[in-house]
Design a protein around this motif. Structure first.
Motif, PDB file in Angstrom:
ATOM      1  N   ARG A 215       0.901  -1.274  -0.135  1.00  0.00           N
ATOM      2  CA  ARG A 215      -0.171   0.038  -0.097  1.00  0.00           C
ATOM      3  C   ARG A 215       1.108   1.479  -0.061  1.00  0.00           C
ATOM      4  NH1 ARG A 215      -0.880   2.989   4.148  1.00  0.00           N
ATOM      5  NH2 ARG A 215      -0.711   1.359   5.729  1.00  0.00           N
ATOM      6  N   SER A 219      -2.626   3.990  -3.234  1.00  0.00           N
ATOM      7  CA  SER A 219      -2.347   3.186  -4.028  1.00  0.00           C
ATOM      8  C   SER A 219      -2.213   1.794  -3.586  1.00  0.00           C
ATOM      9  CB  SER A 219      -1.334   3.536  -5.308  1.00  0.00           C
ATOM     10  OG  SER A 219      -1.640   4.789  -5.704  1.00  0.00           O
ATOM     11  N   ARG A 220      -2.583   0.616  -4.460  1.00  0.00           N
ATOM     12  CA  ARG A 220      -2.319  -0.641  -3.939  1.00  0.00           C
ATOM     13  C   ARG A 220      -1.344  -1.327  -5.083  1.00  0.00           C
ATOM     14  NH1 ARG A 220      -4.700  -5.619  -4.552  1.00  0.00           N
ATOM     15  NH2 ARG A 220      -6.422  -4.765  -5.374  1.00  0.00           N
ATOM     16  N   THR A 222       0.600  -4.944  -6.403  1.00  0.00           N
ATOM     17  CA  THR A 222       0.991  -6.418  -6.163  1.00  0.00           C
ATOM     18  C   THR A 222       1.835  -6.831  -7.108  1.00  0.00           C
ATOM     19  OG1 THR A 222      -0.977  -7.092  -7.553  1.00  0.00           O
ATOM     20  CG2 THR A 222      -1.197  -6.882  -5.127  1.00  0.00           C
ATOM     21  N   ASN A 241      -3.666  -1.319  -7.973  1.00  0.00           N
ATOM     22  CA  ASN A 241      -5.132  -1.330  -7.624  1.00  0.00           C
ATOM     23  C   ASN A 241      -6.277  -2.439  -8.327  1.00  0.00           C
ATOM     24  OD1 ASN A 241      -4.953   0.964  -5.885  1.00  0.00           O
ATOM     25  ND2 ASN A 241      -4.945   2.352  -7.692  1.00  0.00           N
ATOM     26  N   LEU A 367      -3.508  -7.062   1.261  1.00  0.00           N
ATOM     27  CA  LEU A 367      -3.216  -6.480  -0.068  1.00  0.00           C
ATOM     28  C   LEU A 367      -3.170  -7.279  -1.231  1.00  0.00           C
ATOM     29  CD1 LEU A 367      -0.553  -3.981   1.543  1.00  0.00           C
ATOM     30  CD2 LEU A 367      -3.113  -3.433   1.152  1.00  0.00           C
TER      31      LEU A 367
END
Length: 502
Positions: A215, A219-220, A222, A241, A367
Motif C-alpha cells: 500500500r 495506491s495498492r 502487487t 489497484n 493487499l
C-alpha cells in the motif's frame, strides 16, 4: 544606440533571465515553475544523524509565505526578485521553527531523532504577476533506515537485527501510516534438514518469498505469479489497484485517489520503475524505496524474490524495530515478547506461533490479488516450519537436493557483504539452487537514493506536459531548445548592432 554595441553574451543571458526563462539550474528539481501544482519534497536522515544545512532553491518569481507558526517569509522590495531560497537543517519533531531572517532566509534548527519520527513545514507561493496563481510546497523530514528479506527468508530488521523467519503464508513485513508491505512466503521441501539458525538457535525447514504487495499512499501494488501454472514461467504479474499493468522503461506514476470513490484527487503516491537486472522498484512520495528482485527457479517451477526496503520510516512488522530487551520485533499492539527463552521449544512457540500468527494477514487486511475461489488461507501452511523436524518433505512435491559447501561458495563468490554471503551459501547448500548467487548479486548492485538528499514524487515534465527529465515550465523548454533561443537572440543582437552602426 551606443549601448547596443556594448552588449555581449553575458548581457544576452541576463536578458534571458529577465524574460522569465531561468538561465541557470533549469534542471534543478527544486526550481519551482509558476504557476505550479502542489508538491512535496522529502529529506531522509539516519537515526541520530546530525544534518548539516542544506539549501532549498525556490523560484525567484514567487511570493513565499512560511506557514508553520514561526513567522512569514514574504517578498519585499519593488520587484519579484527576493525570497530566493531557504536554508534548513533536519529538525526533531518537537522543534519550533524559527522566524524568517531579515535577509529572506530561514533556519530551522535541530538534528535527526529516532527512527520513524517526522517533521514538516509548508510554504505557499503566489505568482508575482498574478497572486491568484498559488501552490503549496510541503517539506518533509523523516528519520529512516533500511531492512529486508532475502533467500530462504533471512530478515534484517530496520534496526539491524538479523534472523530467519521461515513461516509459510502471508505476513506484514513493514508498515506505518502511509506505507505497508506484505510478503507471501512459500514452503520449500528439501531432501535434507537445514542447518540450525545461528541467531534463533532453531532448526527448521525453509521457505522463500514468492509474492509481494504494498500500500503506497492510496495506491495498492502487487507483484505475484500468474495463478495459471502454464503462464507462471513467463514472469510475474504487476497490478495497480487490481488492474494488470505493463511496466515499460517510462515507468508508472501512482496517482493519489479517493478512498471511497477511487477518483483521482490530485497529487502523487509514488512511482514504479525498472531497476537493473530485472529488479522492480516502488518508490513512495517520501522517497522510501521498495526493491524486489525476482528470479525463476526451474526445479520447483516458482518465482522467488528478494525484498529490500530503503529510507523507510516504518517501524512495525516482521522487519520492524526490536524493542529494548526483546529478541524479535514487537507484536502489532506494541507488545514485546521479551528476552530470548532458554528453551528451544519456547523460542519456536514465540517466533512461529505467537509472532507469526500476530503478523499473518487476514482476508480483511490483505493487499494481495487473488484468483477466484482463493484467499490468504490458500497460501497458509500452519505446520511450517516444523520444529526440530525429522523431515522437510511435503506430500505431492519433489524435494530439492542439497549442494556441497564448495559448490555454494563458488555460486556466492561475488557476494561481498559477509552476512549476505553466509546467507547465500546457506541457501545454495540447502536447496542445491545455484541461482541464489545471481539473485544476491542483483540485489548487491542496486544503488539506493541514500539519506541526505531531497526527493520529490512529482513526475518531471517536458513540452506538452509529458514525463521527461526536467521539472517543466519554461525551464524545460529552455533546456530542450536552448540553442534555438540563443541563436534567435544572437540574430536579434547582430541586427541591432548592424542597425546602430554608422
Amino acid at each position: 544606440m551606443k549601448r547596443s554595441r556594448e552588449l555581449g553574451i553575458p548581457a544576452i543571458l541576463m536578458m534571458v533571465g529577465a524574460c522569465g526563462i531561468p538561465s541557470v539550474a533549469w534542471a534543478d528539481p527544486q526550481d519551482l515553475p509558476i504557476p505550479c501544482a502542489d508538491f512535496q519534497y522529502s529529506y531522509a536522515a539516519k537515526p541520530g544523524e546530525a544534518i548539516t544545512a542544506t539549501d532549498i532553491e525556490t523560484n525567484k518569481d514567487a511570493y513565499w509565505v512560511f506557514e508553520n507558526g514561526g513567522g512569514n517569509l514574504s517578498c519585499s522590495g519593488t520587484g519579484p526578485f527576493t525570497c530566493a531560497g531557504l536554508t534548513v537543517t533536519v529538525p526533531a519533531p518537537d522543534v519550533v521553527h524559527s522566524p524568517a531572517a531579515p535577509d529572506g532566509k530561514t533556519t530551522v534548527a535541530g538534528t535527526a531523532a529516532a527512527l520513524g519520527e517526522q517533521d514538516q513545514f509548508s510554504l505557499t507561493a503566489s505568482d508575482a504577476s498574478d497572486p491568484a496563481k498559488k501552490c503549496k510546497g510541503t517539506y518533509l523530514f523523516h528519520v529512516t533506515a533500511e531492512g529486508g528479506g532475502w533467500g530462504d527468508p533471512h530478515l534484517t530488521t530496520v534496526d539491524g537485527v538479523h534472523y530467519d523467519f521461515q513461516s509459510a503464508g502471508e505476513f506484514t513485513a513493514l508498515r506505518d501510516d502511509k506505507l505497508e508491505i506484505q510478503t507471501r512466503q512459500t514452503a520449500v521441501p528439501t531432501a535434507t534438514i537445514p542447518i540450525t539458525n545461528a541467531y534463533t538457535g532453531i532448526t527448521h525447514c525453509v521457505a522463500v518469498y514468492t509474492a509481494v504487495a504494498a500500500r503506497v499512499g492510496s495506491s495498492r501494488v502487487t507483484l505475484q505469479p500468474n495463478p495459471n501454472v502454464e503462464e507462471t514461467r513467463k514472469g510475474m504479474e504487476l497490478r495497480v489497484n487490481g488492474k494488470l499493468v505493463q511496466l515499460t522503461d517510462a515507468g508508472i506514476v501512482l496517482n493519489a485517489s479517493s478512498a471511497t470513490s477511487g477518483a483521482a484527487i490530485g497529487g502523487i503516491d509514488g512511482h514504479i520503475r525498472k531497476a537493473a537486472d530485472g529488479a522492480i522498484e516502488i518508490i513512495d512520495a517520501r522517497g522510501t524505496q521498495l526493491v524486489v528482485t525476482p528470479r525463476f527457479w526451474d526445479g520447483p517451477k516458482v518465482w522467488y524474490l528478494n525484498v529490500n526496503v530503503y529510507q523507510t520510516s516504518a517501524t512495525q512488522g516482521t522487519m520492524g524495530v526490536v524493542p529494548e530487551g526483546s529478541w524479535i520485533p514487537a507484536l502489532p499492539d506494541g507488545t514485546s515478547l521479551g528476552s530470548m527463552p532458554e528453551s528451544i521449544d519456547q523460542r519456536y512457540q514465540d517466533l512461529y506461533e505467537k509472532f507469526a500468527d500476530a503478523w499473518r494477514v487476514t482476508d480483511a487486511s490483505s493487499l494481495f490479488d487473488y484468483a477466484s475461489g482463493s484467499n490468504t488461507a490458500t497460501f497458509t501452511l500452519d505446520e511450517w516450519p516444523r520444529n526440530s523436524p525429522q523431515s522437510c518433505d511435503l506430500a505431492g512435491q519433489t524435494s530439492v537436493q542439497p549442494a556441497t559447501e564448495a559448490v555454494a561458495q563458488a555460486a556466492c563468490a561475488a557476494v561481498t557483504d559477509p552476512v549476505r554471503k553466509a546467507d547465500c551459501v546457506f541457501d545454495v547448500m540447502v536447496t542445491g539452487h545455484e541461482g541464489f548467487g545471481k539473485s544476491y548479486e542483483t540485489m548487491q548492485r542496486f544503488q539506493p537514493l541514500g539519506t541526505g538528499t531531497w526527493y520529490s514524487p512529482a513526475p518531471p515534465k517536458v513540452d506538452g506536459g509529458q514525463p521527461g527529465n526536467n521539472p517543466g515550465g519554461l525551464g524545460a523548454v529552455f533546456k530542450k531548445w536552448w540553442w534555438l533561443i540563443l541563436l534567435l537572440l544572437l540574430i536579434v543582437f547582430l541586427l541591432m548592432r548592424k542597425k546602430s552602426s554608422p
